[in-house]
Design a protein around this motif. Structure first.
Motif, mmCIF file in Angstrom:
data_model
loop_
_atom_site.group_PDB
_atom_site.id
_atom_site.type_symbol
_atom_site.label_atom_id
_atom_site.label_comp_id
_atom_site.label_asym_id
_atom_site.label_seq_id
_atom_site.Cartn_x
_atom_site.Cartn_y
_atom_site.Cartn_z
ATOM 1 N N UNK A 114 5.347 -1.444 -6.917
ATOM 2 C CA UNK A 114 4.633 -0.338 -6.254
ATOM 3 C C UNK A 114 3.671 0.303 -7.257
ATOM 4 N N UNK A 115 2.522 -0.355 -7.505
ATOM 5 C CA UNK A 115 1.616 0.088 -8.577
ATOM 6 C C UNK A 115 0.657 1.227 -8.209
ATOM 7 N N UNK A 116 0.743 1.724 -6.987
ATOM 8 C CA UNK A 116 -0.205 2.770 -6.582
ATOM 9 C C UNK A 116 -0.177 3.947 -7.541
ATOM 10 N N UNK A 117 -1.372 4.483 -7.758
ATOM 11 C CA UNK A 117 -1.526 5.716 -8.526
ATOM 12 C C UNK A 117 -2.423 6.633 -7.722
ATOM 13 N N UNK A 118 -2.373 7.903 -8.033
ATOM 14 C CA UNK A 118 -3.217 8.849 -7.304
ATOM 15 C C UNK A 118 -3.585 10.022 -8.183
#
Length: 149
Positions: A114-118
């Motif tokens: 789950x590599x999502x960044x924000x």
């Protein structure tokens, strides 16, 4: 003295407008897209959680706030693909804890799976659903951080 106050007020109002950001300012322009990447219609998020958040943002409005506008950019190249999602809220984004749980689960931070960044800054939220080492993510992240700082 009154003309001075009027001039100061007009200057302040014009300066305030010049510092207003829009989603269009945050999006990558064609010349900013790294070589080898092509734009893709729709969403091609690395994990479904990020795209579900984008698609169904209204469902979460009581938790994160009301969305004023949203946009998505998706890209592909030989070894990388993903989407960048942009949100502008009516008020300051207030869903950090919720979004972290939605994107990363118990890990509480990005993982290989789950590599999502924000980044959430004021009324704006940008989610990168791309591999951690994506040149596209790096380019977009640098631009967004410079604009929102």
């Amino acid at each position: 003295m009154k003309p001075t106050i009027l001039l100061f007020t007009l200057f302040f109002l014009s300066a305030t407008n010049s510092f207003s950001q829009t989603l269009a300012d945050l999006k990558l322009k064609p010349k900013e897209i790294p070589k080898g990447y092509i734009a893709n219609d729709g969403n091609i998020c690395v994990t479904p959680q990020a795209c579900n958040f984008y698609t169904d943002i209204e469902t979460y409005s009581n938790i994160v706030g009301t969305v004023k506008s949203k946009a998505i950019q998706s890209f592909k190249n030989k070894g990388d693909k993903g989407s960048i999602m942009y949100f502008e809220f009516d008020h300051v984004f207030k869903g950090d804890r919720f979004l972290q749980g939605l994107l990363w689960g118990k890990a509480g931070e990005p993982t290989a799976e789950h590599p999502e960044e924000y980044i959430a800054k004021g009324k704006f939220l940008v989610i990168w659903s791309l591999k951690a080492d994506s040149p596209l993510k790096e380019k977009s992240e640098t631009k967004v951080e410079a604009i929102l700082e």
